[in-house]
Design a protein around this motif. Structure first.
Motif, mmCIF file in Angstrom:
data_model
loop_
_atom_site.group_PDB
_atom_site.id
_atom_site.type_symbol
_atom_site.label_atom_id
_atom_site.label_comp_id
_atom_site.label_asym_id
_atom_site.label_seq_id
_atom_site.Cartn_x
_atom_site.Cartn_y
_atom_site.Cartn_z
ATOM 1 N N ILE A 35 -87.856 -9.140 20.050
ATOM 2 C CA ILE A 35 -88.283 -9.870 18.860
ATOM 3 C C ILE A 35 -89.809 -10.410 19.278
ATOM 4 O O ILE A 35 -90.540 -10.568 18.184
ATOM 5 N N GLU A 36 -89.911 -11.002 20.364
ATOM 6 C CA GLU A 36 -91.429 -11.003 20.684
ATOM 7 C C GLU A 36 -92.625 -10.026 20.598
ATOM 8 O O GLU A 36 -93.566 -10.445 19.824
ATOM 9 N N SER A 37 -92.046 -9.003 20.770
ATOM 10 C CA SER A 37 -92.871 -7.843 20.463
ATOM 11 C C SER A 37 -92.961 -7.233 18.979
ATOM 12 O O SER A 37 -94.185 -7.467 18.463
ATOM 13 N N ILE A 38 -92.130 -7.579 18.382
ATOM 14 C CA ILE A 38 -92.189 -7.231 16.759
ATOM 15 C C ILE A 38 -92.834 -8.348 16.025
ATOM 16 O O ILE A 38 -93.674 -7.821 15.323
ATOM 17 N N THR A 39 -92.522 -9.610 16.212
ATOM 18 C CA THR A 39 -93.402 -10.629 15.638
ATOM 19 C C THR A 39 -94.910 -10.660 15.852
ATOM 20 O O THR A 39 -95.684 -11.235 15.101
ATOM 21 N N ASN A 40 -95.295 -9.669 17.058
ATOM 22 C CA ASN A 40 -96.748 -9.665 17.250
ATOM 23 C C ASN A 40 -97.269 -8.405 16.984
ATOM 24 O O ASN A 40 -98.535 -7.932 17.239
ATOM 25 N N GLY A 41 -96.243 -7.276 16.338
ATOM 26 C CA GLY A 41 -96.771 -5.967 15.911
ATOM 27 C C GLY A 41 -97.223 -5.194 17.132
ATOM 28 O O GLY A 41 -97.974 -4.354 16.814
ATOM 29 N N VAL A 42 -96.695 -5.184 18.281
ATOM 30 C CA VAL A 42 -96.829 -4.431 19.347
ATOM 31 C C VAL A 42 -95.897 -3.459 19.258
ATOM 32 O O VAL A 42 -94.766 -3.701 19.708
ATOM 33 N N PRO A 43 -96.158 -2.109 19.306
ATOM 34 C CA PRO A 43 -95.300 -0.929 19.406
ATOM 35 C C PRO A 43 -94.908 -1.227 21.122
ATOM 36 O O PRO A 43 -95.335 -1.506 21.900
ATOM 37 N N MET A 44 -93.503 -0.105 21.253
ATOM 38 C CA MET A 44 -92.893 -0.437 22.326
ATOM 39 C C MET A 44 -92.500 1.080 23.058
ATOM 40 O O MET A 44 -92.464 1.941 22.003
ATOM 41 N N VAL A 45 -92.444 1.040 24.163
ATOM 42 C CA VAL A 45 -91.679 2.113 24.897
ATOM 43 C C VAL A 45 -90.574 1.559 25.688
ATOM 44 O O VAL A 45 -90.517 0.680 26.210
ATOM 45 N N ALA A 46 -89.314 2.448 25.242
ATOM 46 C CA ALA A 46 -88.106 1.735 25.772
ATOM 47 C C ALA A 46 -87.541 2.379 27.018
ATOM 48 O O ALA A 46 -87.537 3.565 27.126
ATOM 49 N N LEU A 47 -87.365 1.520 28.122
ATOM 50 C CA LEU A 47 -86.655 1.848 29.401
ATOM 51 C C LEU A 47 -85.462 0.934 29.569
ATOM 52 O O LEU A 47 -85.242 -0.110 30.365
ATOM 53 N N PRO A 48 -84.331 0.959 28.681
ATOM 54 C CA PRO A 48 -83.150 0.036 28.863
ATOM 55 C C PRO A 48 -82.472 0.129 30.032
ATOM 56 O O PRO A 48 -82.439 1.278 30.665
ATOM 57 N N LEU A 49 -81.867 -0.834 30.634
ATOM 58 C CA LEU A 49 -81.319 -0.955 31.782
ATOM 59 C C LEU A 49 -79.735 -1.285 31.783
ATOM 60 O O LEU A 49 -79.000 -0.450 32.298
ATOM 61 N N HIS A 50 -79.373 -2.337 31.102
ATOM 62 C CA HIS A 50 -78.053 -2.662 31.214
ATOM 63 C C HIS A 50 -77.601 -3.481 29.704
ATOM 64 O O HIS A 50 -78.472 -3.677 28.914
ATOM 65 N N LEU A 110 -81.495 1.319 17.902
ATOM 66 C CA LEU A 110 -82.108 0.686 16.771
ATOM 67 C C LEU A 110 -83.601 0.670 16.603
ATOM 68 O O LEU A 110 -83.944 1.074 15.476
ATOM 69 N N LEU A 111 -84.165 0.358 17.674
ATOM 70 C CA LEU A 111 -85.853 0.287 17.434
ATOM 71 C C LEU A 111 -86.442 1.751 17.390
ATOM 72 O O LEU A 111 -87.464 2.030 16.764
ATOM 73 N N THR A 112 -85.791 2.725 17.896
ATOM 74 C CA THR A 112 -86.400 4.205 18.114
ATOM 75 C C THR A 112 -85.893 4.688 16.540
ATOM 76 O O THR A 112 -86.944 5.277 15.890
ATOM 77 N N ASP A 113 -84.863 4.691 16.256
ATOM 78 C CA ASP A 113 -84.279 5.444 15.303
ATOM 79 C C ASP A 113 -84.005 4.741 13.801
ATOM 80 O O ASP A 113 -84.142 5.268 12.931
ATOM 81 N N GLY A 114 -83.931 3.531 13.882
ATOM 82 C CA GLY A 114 -83.945 2.681 12.751
ATOM 83 C C GLY A 114 -85.279 2.186 12.339
ATOM 84 O O GLY A 114 -85.792 2.426 11.370
ATOM 85 N N ALA A 115 -85.791 0.995 13.141
ATOM 86 C CA ALA A 115 -86.986 0.350 12.737
ATOM 87 C C ALA A 115 -88.096 1.309 13.037
ATOM 88 O O ALA A 115 -89.404 1.278 12.574
ATOM 89 N N LYS A 116 -88.114 1.987 13.950
ATOM 90 C CA LYS A 116 -89.163 3.346 14.157
ATOM 91 C C LYS A 116 -90.382 2.673 14.735
ATOM 92 O O LYS A 116 -91.634 2.848 14.300
ATOM 93 N N VAL A 117 -90.292 1.542 15.650
ATOM 94 C CA VAL A 117 -91.545 0.822 16.127
ATOM 95 C C VAL A 117 -91.377 1.191 17.759
ATOM 96 O O VAL A 117 -92.174 0.471 18.537
ATOM 97 N N CYS A 118 -90.627 2.040 18.056
ATOM 98 C CA CYS A 118 -90.666 2.227 19.616
ATOM 99 C C CYS A 118 -90.345 3.893 19.725
ATOM 100 O O CYS A 118 -89.987 4.443 19.012
ATOM 101 N N LEU A 119 -91.109 4.421 20.795
ATOM 102 C CA LEU A 119 -90.555 5.494 21.600
ATOM 103 C C LEU A 119 -89.767 5.428 22.687
ATOM 104 O O LEU A 119 -89.868 4.455 23.533
ATOM 105 N N ARG A 120 -88.996 6.652 22.997
ATOM 106 C CA ARG A 120 -88.143 6.577 24.018
ATOM 107 C C ARG A 120 -88.417 7.846 25.191
ATOM 108 O O ARG A 120 -87.950 8.854 24.283
ATOM 109 N N PRO A 121 -88.708 7.629 26.118
ATOM 110 C CA PRO A 121 -88.673 8.802 27.052
ATOM 111 C C PRO A 121 -87.265 9.410 27.170
ATOM 112 O O PRO A 121 -86.344 8.714 27.139
#
Length: 407
Positions: A306-321, A330-341
């Motif tokens: 949420i903090e990243s989205i509200t500041n318009g900062v793109p993301m790369v996802a490394l989810p843990l748990h 959701l961020l990669t396939d839905g909102a499309k504001v993130c890339l995932r290795p």
């Protein structure tokens, strides 16, 4: 009720990622809607300067009470973060009951708001005659999974990471089995059975408050708007983040270093507040607002998202748990504001793959397209909170409900 006001009691489980949206919800209700809040907090580190600074920033209509920490040796050494949270909450319940009883002897309460790790307190609310609401600090998509989990586990008997086809929930992006929340991955575990029990009890809540906004997850928002006897009303009140950095944030040494870097040249890396490399709290919101930040490499905890989205900062996802893999989908396939290795079959991600994806955002063709897409949910988030916006209207609706209820 005198003055057409209401008084609520909140119960927050340990962790800054839980406390930050809870305090922001309390602040918003107090400042914008004239609600009095008694905020009961289970803190894992009550002497943390960032924790104390956050409490200091609360408006005068929010009364924060830090609950006693668990007795020494009551939490097993090496326990998982989730186990630590649950045991801390259970230890605090006698203190919560005493506080609520004392409050009810002095004032009139309209509701008791808990988070998902504080679910054991729901029965207490019933005993005291308090309407109990759930504050869900994760996205609509994760809530949809919670609501459908009892049916889902009946439809597939194997291990979800081996599910041949993605799970398709109403309005949600398709979710691979391995991206379902952590508790569902271990059918023989106590965590699995506890999670399913919790999911079946969601229908008993008076209402569910969600830290998201309709425009971020429009597909899921539509079915949630429809009345449904099988579940309580659902209100999207987000995005809830700290609007102004505290003095501790503004004077942090990291910001001075960022000031010396070129615009949009820095990758910010953070994997949350559980287990860490930097041993002090980082002023994440101030960092993400800084002009030198181009990209956020994140574990996809929802507060960070949420903090990243509200500041318009793109993301790369490394989810843990927890639900972080679901958030990443959701961020990669839905909102499309993130890339995932891409992951190996083992579930691990190589350093070369991480470097490749980061370069795509920093230097490659994806750079401007991802930045442009990140601005869309940023603008929608700001509009949702304005008077007449989707989240503002949802907040007004539940506030009116509270103002009509007195215990």
């Amino acid at each position: 009720m005198e003055g057409n006001t209401a008084h609520l009691a909140f119960l927050c489980s340990p962790g800054m990622s839980h406390l930050i949206p809870f305090t922001q919800l309390a602040s918003q209700l107090a400042e914008v809607h004239n609600i009095a809040i008694t905020l009961l907090i289970n803190s894992d580190n009550p002497t943390n300067p960032a924790y104390l600074s956050l409490l200091k920033s609360l408006p005068h209509r929010v009364d924060a009470i830090t609950l006693p920490v668990p007795p020494p040796n009551s939490i097993p050494e090496g326990a998982s973060p989730m186990t630590q949270i649950i045991l801390t909450v259970l230890s605090s319940l006698p203190h919560v009951q005493n506080t609520l009883t004392d409050l009810l002897s002095k004032t009139r309460l309209s509701a008791f708001v808990i988070d998902i790790f504080s679910f054991p307190a729901k029965e207490m609310a019933g005993d005291l005659g308090l309407p109990c609401y759930l504050f869900y600090p994760s996205p609509y998509t994760a809530l949809a999974l919670n609501l459908h989990a009892p049916e889902l586990v009946k439809s597939y008997q194997g291990t979800f990471k081996d599910l041949p086809e993605p799970v398709k929930l109403p309005g949600c992006v398709p979710i691979s089995g391995s991206d379902l929340v952590e508790p569902l991955q271990y059918r023989d575990s106590e965590m699995y059975h506890g999670f399913l029990q919790l999911c079946t009890q969601l229908s008993e809540m008076k209402g569910i408050l969600v830290n998201t906004y309709e425009e971020l997850e429009p597909g899921v928002a539509e079915p949630f708007k429809e009345p449904n006897e099988a579940r309580p009303p659902i209100y999207a009140l987000g995005p809830l983040t700290r609007p102004i950095e505290t003095e501790v944030d503004q004077n942090h040494e990291s910001l001075a270093w960022l000031d010396s870097q070129p615009d949009k040249s820095v990758v910010y890396v953070s994997f949350g507040s559980w287990g860490y490399v930097v041993t002090s709290w980082a002023p994440q919101l101030a960092i993400l607002k800084h002009k030198s930040i181009r990209l956020f490499l994140t574990h996809c905890g929802w507060s960070s998202v949420i903090e990243s989205i509200t500041n318009g900062v793109p993301m790369v996802a490394l989810p843990l748990h927890a639900e972080q893999r679901l958030n990443a989908a959701l961020l990669t396939d839905g909102a499309k504001v993130c890339l995932r290795p891409k992951e190996l079959n083992s579930g691990l991600v190589t350093k070369d793959e991480i470097a490749r994806v980061i370069k795509c955002v920093m230097e490659g063709e994806e750079r401007e397209a991802l930045k442009q897409r990140a601005n869309e949910p940023k603008n929608a988030a700001a509009n949702a909170l304005l008077e007449g916006g989707s989240s503002y209207k949802a907040t007004v609706k539940v506030v009116e409900e509270w103002k009509e209820t007195v215990v």
